[in-house]
Scaffold this motif. Sequence first.
Motif, PDB file in Angstrom:
ATOM      1  N   CYS A  14       0.854  -1.189   0.000  1.00  0.00           N
ATOM      2  CA  CYS A  14       0.000   0.000   0.000  1.00  0.00           C
ATOM      3  C   CYS A  14       0.893   1.242   0.000  1.00  0.00           C
ATOM      4  CB  CYS A  14      -0.903   0.044   1.226  1.00  0.00           C
ATOM      5  SG  CYS A  14      -2.284  -1.104   1.174  1.00  0.00           S
ATOM      6  N   LYS A  15       0.329   2.323  -0.537  1.00  0.00           N
ATOM      7  CA  LYS A  15       1.042   3.597  -0.486  1.00  0.00           C
ATOM      8  C   LYS A  15       1.128   4.079   0.955  1.00  0.00           C
ATOM      9  CE  LYS A  15       0.892   8.264  -2.454  1.00  0.00           C
ATOM     10  NZ  LYS A  15       0.100   9.206  -3.286  1.00  0.00           N
ATOM     11  N   SER A  16       0.034   3.920   1.699  1.00  0.00           N
ATOM     12  CA  SER A  16       0.003   4.246   3.133  1.00  0.00           C
ATOM     13  C   SER A  16      -1.080   3.404   3.777  1.00  0.00           C
ATOM     14  CB  SER A  16      -0.280   5.740   3.348  1.00  0.00           C
ATOM     15  OG  SER A  16      -1.536   6.086   2.792  1.00  0.00           O
ATOM     16  N   LYS A  27       4.495  -1.015   3.321  1.00  0.00           N
ATOM     17  CA  LYS A  27       4.722   0.118   2.441  1.00  0.00           C
ATOM     18  C   LYS A  27       5.372  -0.349   1.142  1.00  0.00           C
ATOM     19  CE  LYS A  27       6.221   4.941   2.678  1.00  0.00           C
ATOM     20  NZ  LYS A  27       4.886   5.444   2.328  1.00  0.00           N
ATOM     21  N   TYR A  28       4.900   0.198   0.046  1.00  0.00           N
ATOM     22  CA  TYR A  28       5.350  -0.235  -1.278  1.00  0.00           C
ATOM     23  C   TYR A  28       6.720   0.341  -1.630  1.00  0.00           C
ATOM     24  CZ  TYR A  28       5.674  -0.474  -6.351  1.00  0.00           C
ATOM     25  OH  TYR A  28       6.104  -0.701  -7.632  1.00  0.00           O
ATOM     26  N   SER A  29       7.552  -0.507  -2.219  1.00  0.00           N
ATOM     27  CA  SER A  29       8.752  -0.063  -2.921  1.00  0.00           C
ATOM     28  C   SER A  29       8.973  -1.030  -4.076  1.00  0.00           C
ATOM     29  CB  SER A  29       9.984  -0.049  -2.004  1.00  0.00           C
ATOM     30  OG  SER A  29      10.437  -1.370  -1.750  1.00  0.00           O
ATOM     31  N   THR A  60      -3.000  -3.155  -1.858  1.00  0.00           N
ATOM     32  CA  THR A  60      -3.454  -2.405  -3.031  1.00  0.00           C
ATOM     33  C   THR A  60      -2.688  -2.905  -4.249  1.00  0.00           C
ATOM     34  OG1 THR A  60      -3.692  -0.456  -1.578  1.00  0.00           O
ATOM     35  CG2 THR A  60      -3.868  -0.090  -3.948  1.00  0.00           C
ATOM     36  N   VAL A  63      -1.023  -0.526  -6.787  1.00  0.00           N
ATOM     37  CA  VAL A  63       0.143   0.296  -6.465  1.00  0.00           C
ATOM     38  C   VAL A  63       1.399  -0.278  -7.136  1.00  0.00           C
ATOM     39  CG1 VAL A  63       0.984  -0.840  -4.347  1.00  0.00           C
ATOM     40  CG2 VAL A  63       1.143   1.641  -4.545  1.00  0.00           C
ATOM     41  N   ASN A  93      -6.919   1.296  -6.205  1.00  0.00           N
ATOM     42  CA  ASN A  93      -7.161   2.509  -5.427  1.00  0.00           C
ATOM     43  C   ASN A  93      -7.155   3.698  -6.382  1.00  0.00           C
ATOM     44  OD1 ASN A  93      -6.982   4.824  -3.773  1.00  0.00           O
ATOM     45  ND2 ASN A  93      -5.877   3.709  -2.185  1.00  0.00           N
ATOM     46  N   SER A  95      -6.695   6.725  -6.018  1.00  0.00           N
ATOM     47  CA  SER A  95      -5.831   7.863  -5.692  1.00  0.00           C
ATOM     48  C   SER A  95      -4.685   8.010  -6.698  1.00  0.00           C
ATOM     49  CB  SER A  95      -5.260   7.719  -4.277  1.00  0.00           C
ATOM     50  OG  SER A  95      -4.416   6.594  -4.202  1.00  0.00           O
ATOM     51  N   LYS A  96      -4.443   6.973  -7.487  1.00  0.00           N
ATOM     52  CA  LYS A  96      -3.381   6.986  -8.492  1.00  0.00           C
ATOM     53  C   LYS A  96      -4.032   7.083  -9.876  1.00  0.00           C
ATOM     54  CE  LYS A  96       0.090   3.664 -10.226  1.00  0.00           C
ATOM     55  NZ  LYS A  96       0.672   2.324  -9.991  1.00  0.00           N
TER      56      LYS A  96
END
Length: 344
Positions: A14-16, A27-29, A60, A63, A93, A95-96
């Motif tokens: 997830c982004k957050s 957290k995504y990387s 997500t 992401v 999501n 949001s992107k």
Amino acid sequence: MNEKAGLYFHIPFCKSKCPYCDFYSVKYSVPAAQQYCRALLEVLRQYNGSFDTVYFGGGTPSVMEPALLGEILQAAREHFDIAPDSEITVECNPSKDLRGAFLQYRGFGINRISLGMQSAVDRERFALGRSAGRAQVTKAIDDARAAGFTNISLDLMLGTPHQTLASLDESFDFIDKMQVQHVSAYLLKIEPGTKFFDLRDRLALPDEDTVAEMYLKTVQTLEQIGLAQYEISNFARPGFESRHNTKYWRLIPYLGIGKSAHSFWEGKRFYYDRDWQLIQDGDGGTDDERILLGLRLREGIDKTLVHKPYRAYVAMGLMTETVQKIALTPQGMLVSNTIINALL
């Protein structure tokens, strides 16, 4: 029932972290996602099976770089028997900006999108930790359609901070305007370990009676705009019920791959923990499970499964009874845990 199994991939990134979420996510990387996918593909190759649904959940999934989802799906097709007419879903999501991702998803053969809307009212969305507003949700739906998706589902949350019966109408109007094929409507639960749990005494939540009214209003209003309830939390236009999720409630086998992914496979229940350890969870497919899961569905269960008295619930309007089946009414679904526990 000679039906193929369902295949689930858990994508934990997830982004957050949303303040209400107690699902496993990190957290995504890009390096973490690449490493995770390599491990996931190693586990995938330990199984064999025939499937007609594939579901990317999370976390997500959207992401991640679309190419990684394509790689997982391609490996699944090469290793398993994936039916050509499979329902293949990815959770996204809004949001992107997903326009390019949707085009790639369609190229991979993904044919169903599940969008995390939660509410069409910006104040309510932002209170849930969502960064995208109504305009971005609209854009995501439009972009999905432009990419060729004709099966789009929206998540709706009930009983959230600042939500009222009047504001809920705004979300219904939005759903009607967007003409989506499916809605999943969940009651907010304040779970230990979440930020909302820490803030529970300060959240502007509607009271229990109002939440119950919201639920019954959701069932009634979505029905009026063409989305019939087929499960406690799920509503669809005819023919657009989630084929994948329905397997869970009908005890059709499914294989879950990924950290925290659960399976009902070859009569056994098991899951992977957060360290990729396989945890056995006992036998599945018992009559108790058929009652517990089957009563989530509006179609109900065969009466012969139940050996305890149930007609008092019928008299109270909490259940319906036909020659062969019993089922919960929407009012009964509000107290489903109590009723089901009494029948087990």
